[in-house]
Motif scaffolding. Structure first.
Motif, short mmCIF file in Angstrom:
data_model
loop_
_atom_site.label_atom_id
_atom_site.label_comp_id
_atom_site.label_asym_id
_atom_site.label_seq_id
_atom_site.Cartn_x
_atom_site.Cartn_y
_atom_site.Cartn_z
N THR A 1 0.87 -1.30 -0.03
CA THR A 1 0.01 0.00 0.17
C THR A 1 0.99 1.23 -0.01
O THR A 1 0.64 2.10 -0.91
CB THR A 1 -0.96 -0.10 1.12
OG1 THR A 1 -1.23 -1.17 1.45
CG2 THR A 1 -2.22 0.85 0.95
N GLY A 2 1.85 1.22 0.85
CA GLY A 2 2.70 2.31 0.86
C GLY A 2 3.63 2.55 -0.32
O GLY A 2 3.60 3.93 -0.89
N SER A 3 3.75 1.58 -0.99
CA SER A 3 4.67 1.90 -2.10
C SER A 3 3.79 2.47 -3.39
O SER A 3 4.53 2.95 -4.39
CB SER A 3 5.71 0.83 -2.48
OG SER A 3 4.80 -0.54 -2.61
N ARG A 4 2.74 1.88 -3.51
CA ARG A 4 1.52 2.21 -4.66
C ARG A 4 1.14 3.51 -4.49
O ARG A 4 0.73 3.95 -5.44
CB ARG A 4 0.63 1.19 -4.47
CG ARG A 4 0.97 -0.31 -5.44
CD ARG A 4 -0.05 -0.86 -5.33
NE ARG A 4 -0.30 -1.83 -6.60
CZ ARG A 4 -1.32 -2.22 -6.73
NH1 ARG A 4 -2.31 -2.18 -6.01
NH2 ARG A 4 -1.36 -3.12 -7.89
N ALA A 5 1.03 4.12 -3.42
CA ALA A 5 0.34 5.36 -3.21
C ALA A 5 1.36 6.36 -4.09
O ALA A 5 2.54 6.40 -4.04
CB ALA A 5 0.35 5.57 -1.76
N PRO A 6 0.60 7.50 -4.85
CA PRO A 6 1.31 8.40 -5.78
C PRO A 6 1.94 9.49 -5.08
O PRO A 6 3.37 9.76 -5.35
CB PRO A 6 -0.09 9.16 -6.32
CG PRO A 6 -1.22 8.69 -5.51
CD PRO A 6 -0.92 7.42 -4.94
N ASN A 7 1.57 9.61 -3.80
CA ASN A 7 2.58 10.35 -2.91
C ASN A 7 3.44 9.88 -2.20
O ASN A 7 3.77 10.36 -1.10
CB ASN A 7 1.65 11.66 -2.15
CG ASN A 7 0.61 11.04 -1.45
OD1 ASN A 7 0.47 9.63 -1.34
ND2 ASN A 7 -0.01 11.80 -0.58
N SER A 8 3.86 8.67 -2.43
CA SER A 8 4.51 7.91 -1.48
C SER A 8 6.00 8.19 -1.38
O SER A 8 6.63 8.04 -0.68
CB SER A 8 4.49 6.51 -1.76
OG SER A 8 5.05 6.39 -3.07
N GLY A 9 6.36 8.90 -2.71
CA GLY A 9 7.86 9.23 -2.65
C GLY A 9 8.75 8.20 -2.97
O GLY A 9 9.62 8.20 -2.13
#
Ligand code: ADP
Length: 741
Positions: A43-51
């Motif tokens: 979930t963390g790596s797929r988020a657009p604003n995960s940077g």
């Protein structure tokens, strides 16, 4: 720390008790952590604003991988540690299994041992029920173990022996029990044992079959009782037999004595003397046999009374002196002055032992002499009596044998000297009974020394002791012209008194020595020869203040040279020597001051006594009448107790009561004891003065004496009686004022 540990322990317990719940919780937690981690990461790596930064990702992944590796490494180490512990536990487990086997085997062995023990073993619980029995018990009970365990079975007791308790509480007792195999004696040891701390103690009984031993002991004890009874019967028989023999002997010796008092031809005198001597020898033999039987029967009772040592020894020496002097032997005694004047013990028995030893010494010596020396022993209160002779000696192989009964050193002895071989056996037993010992040193041809060492405590109070003051001879010179045993003992005594003693055995040497100095005293033995002695006495006049001559009783009536200032009779008494040496120089001549050594003349009582003699034996009655008449008394004879009683009553009613009754013990119709009792009863009833009554008997057993005293008699006269003995007894009664003489 403690708290965390407690939580851990609880969790471990929970895991052990509920393994499924623990598994479910663990699986759920692993799944939740894995799922949570993966879901968070995706979930963390797929988020657009995960940077998303691949570098940071790589770093994070590496970090996680490193963490995982660390975790794996830790787990692997723990696994190895757990494996090691598992191996240790497995080894320990194996050891425990081995040990368990060993214990089981040991238990099996112990049980087998217990069960196969010859002794009976039974364990009972607190209610008396059997919990264990061994094979021996089952065999004796005649029942199987299964049938016995759990029951209260016990054997019937036929006899119960004594019981004792040891300090650890074990009870020991013997029982005679009834078993299918017959009655058995069992020696039990019983004690409580506790197998389990929580359980009540059990009674463990171990029994040993002692039937054989007990029966042997009983048989032995019965045999001993029978032997004791036989022994008692034997000594009673001996006493009876000796009584029977003594009675006629009394007649033979007494009549022989009376015959010798009459006018006889020399030939008749020889025969009469032989009769008397043979009778006396037979009497001595009977005395020995009687003594021996008394000792055998354990009837030797010892007296404990004070007596004076030196008196006893001097009396023995004087008694034996005529026998020694008849054989031209010297006899002398020496009592060490360090010894107590009086000691407590049995003087009569000691005298018997010493008389036997000294008598033997004279018998077995042809030349030289015999010395009796009394010295302190090696232990406190021990006194050593030495009897030394210069006789034939005893071969080494015979030295221990002669102390056994009826043993003599060799056959020649019996042929040449006679004797029974009983004297030493009796003496040794008496000495042992006194707590002492008798030893012997001897060399054939050179003489023997018997030593009797016995404990004799000094008596308290010195009652009746007549001691003499030791003369002070310090610095005084004394010349002793004599040889042999007695001379050395006199020299020893003089040195103790402080004198400078010069001992010369030869008259010529003595004569040469006389002018050497001024002598306080010169003692010359007449045994050197009459003329030599007299000559020496003359020479000594100028050099010695006191000139004494030593005489034997047989030479004391010879005419002595006036050169002598006194004489002394051998064997020398220490008191006489002391008295002589303490005298002033102007002693009267011997003719004016003879020593009182004349044999005491038979005294007759003025007026005489009126004596009733109750005696059934005709010869003895005749003898008593003759003896008493010769002593100046009036005699009435009664042939039995009844006649004696009648005569006594008749004399009383006639107003001429008897002064004395001599009562034989064994008489027909009424015996002496009964007759005395009746006389005493009559006196008590009428309030009359008691007539002295003396028993007249050949019996010497102690119980017979008691019987006499119990019946009320005043004394005891043992047959055979001679004139002196009778006179002494009558004088004794007179002095105790029981007879008005
Ligand atoms: P008896 O003298 O009656 O024979 P004892 O028991 O007194 O009996 O002595 C036993 C033996 O010991 C004697 O026969 C003798 O052989 C020997 N004996 C005892 N005393 C002496 C002694 N002083 N010298 C030599 N032999 C002795």
């Amino acid at each position: 720390m403690g708290r965390t540990f407690r939580i851990k322990v609880r969790m471990r317990r929970f895991r052990r008790q509920h393994p499924r719940i623990a598994f479910a919780i663990r699986s759920f937690m692993i799944f939740s952590a894995t799922f949570g981690g993966a879901y968070g990461f995706v979930t963390g790596s797929r988020a657009p604003n995960s940077g998303y930064d691949p570098n940071a990702f790589a770093i994070g992944a590496s970090f996680l991988f490193a963490l995982a590796c660390l975790g794996l490494a830790t787990l692997s180490m723990r696994l190895r540690f757990v494996n090691k512990r598992m191996r240790k536990l497995a080894a320990h487990n194996d050891a425990l299994i081995d040990r368990n086997w060993e214990l089981k085997e040991a238990e099996e062995r112990a049980r087998n041992l217990f069960e196969s023990q010859g002794d009976l073993i039974v364990l009972r619980d607190h209610q008396g029920r059997i919990t264990f029995v061994n094979d021996a018990y089952c065999a004796l009970a005649g029942q199987a173990r299964r049938a016995l365990v759990g029951t209260r079975f016990d054997f019937d007791v036929l006899e119960q022996g004594d019981s004792a308790r040891e300090s650890n509480g074990t009870r020991i007792h013997d029982q005679r029990i009834s078993t299918p195999l017959g009655a058995r004696w069992i020696a039990w040891r019983e004690g409580f044992v506790r197998h389990d701390a929580g359980q009540p103690a059990e009674l463990q009984s171990v029994g040993r079959d002692v039937t054989d031993r007990t029966e042997t002991e009983r048989a032995l004890s019965d045999a001993r009782d029978q032997a004791d009874a036989a022994n008692r019967a034997k000594s009673r028989f001996l006493a009876m037999a000796s009584h029977e023999i003594r009675t006629p002997l009394n007649g033979i010796i007494g009549m022989g004595g009376l015959l010798l008092d009459t006018t006889l031809t020399p030939e008749q005198t020889t025969y009469a003397r032989a009769v008397k001597t043979s009778g006396e020898a037979l009497m001595a033999l009977i005395e020995e046999l009687l003594d021996y039987s008394k000792i055998e029967a354990g009837k030797l009772d010892l007296d404990q009374r004070p007596f004076a040592l030196s008196t006893l020894i001097e009396e023995i020496t004087e008694l034996l002196a005529p026998r020694a002097q008849a054989k031209k032997l010297e006899i002398a005694a020496y009592v060490d002055e360090r010894l107590p004047l009086e000691v407590t013990g049995d003087a009569a028995r000691l005298r018997q032992v010493l008389l036997n030893l000294a008598g033997n010494a004279i018998k077995f010596t042809a030349t030289g002499g015999v010395a009796l020396i009394v010295e302190p022993g090696i232990w406190p209160n021990q006194i050593s009596f030495l009897v030394r002779d210069t006789g034939i000696g005893i071969a080494p192989e015979a030295q221990s044998r002669i102390f056994r009964e009826f043993e003599q050193a060799d056959d020649r002895v019996a042929r040449t000297y006679g004797g029974t071989g009983l004297g030493l056996a009796i003496s040794e037993r008496i000495v042992k009974r006194m707590g002492g010992r008798i030893t012997l040193e001897s060399e054939p041809g050179r003489g023997s020394t018997f030593e009797v060492a016995i404990p004799l405590a000094p008596s308290q109070g010195h009652a009746g002791q007549t001691t003499f003051p030791s003369p002070d001879l310090a610095g005084k010179s004394i010349l002793l012209v004599a040889g042999g045993i007695e001379a050395s003992l006199i020299a020893r005594r003089l040195e103790r008194w402080g004198a400078q003693t010069c001992l010369a055995a030869d008259a010529a040497v003595a004569e040469a020595l006389l002018p050497e100095r001024s002598w306080h005293a010169v003692l010359i033995d007449r045994a050197l020869g009459a003329s030599l002695t007299d000559r020496l006495g003359e020479v000594a006049r100028a050099h010695a203040t006191q000139r004494l001559v030593l005489l034997t009783p047989s030479s004391r009536h010879d005419k002595l040279s006036p050169a002598f200032t006194g004489f002394l009779v051998k064997p020398l008494r220490a008191a006489s020597l002391a008295a002589r040496l303490a005298l002033t120089p102007d002693v009267p001549s011997p003719d004016l001051a003879p020593e009182p050594v004349e044999p005491a003349a038979v005294k007759t009582s003025p007026g005489g006594l009126s004596i009733l003699v109750a005696e059934d034996n005709e010869i003895n009655a005749l003898l008593m009448r003759s003896l008493l008449t010769k002593l100046g008394h009036r005699v009435v004879l009664a042939v039995h107790g009844e006649a004696a009683l009648e005569s006594w009553l008749a004399a009383n009613s006639a107003g001429t009561p008897y002064d004395l009754v001599l009562m034989d013990i064994q008489m027909p119709e009424l015996d002496g004891i009964e007759a005395t009792k009746r006389i005493r009863a009559h006196e008590a009833a009428t309030g009359r003065h008691r007539t002295p009554i003396l028993a007249l008997t050949a019996n010497t057993l102690v119980e017979d004496r008691y019987a006499c005293f119990e019946a009320g008699m005043n004394g005891f006269l043992v047959k055979p009686l001679d004139r002196e003995k009778l006179d002494e007894a009558l004088a004794g009664l007179a002095s105790s004022r029981q007879i008005a003489v």
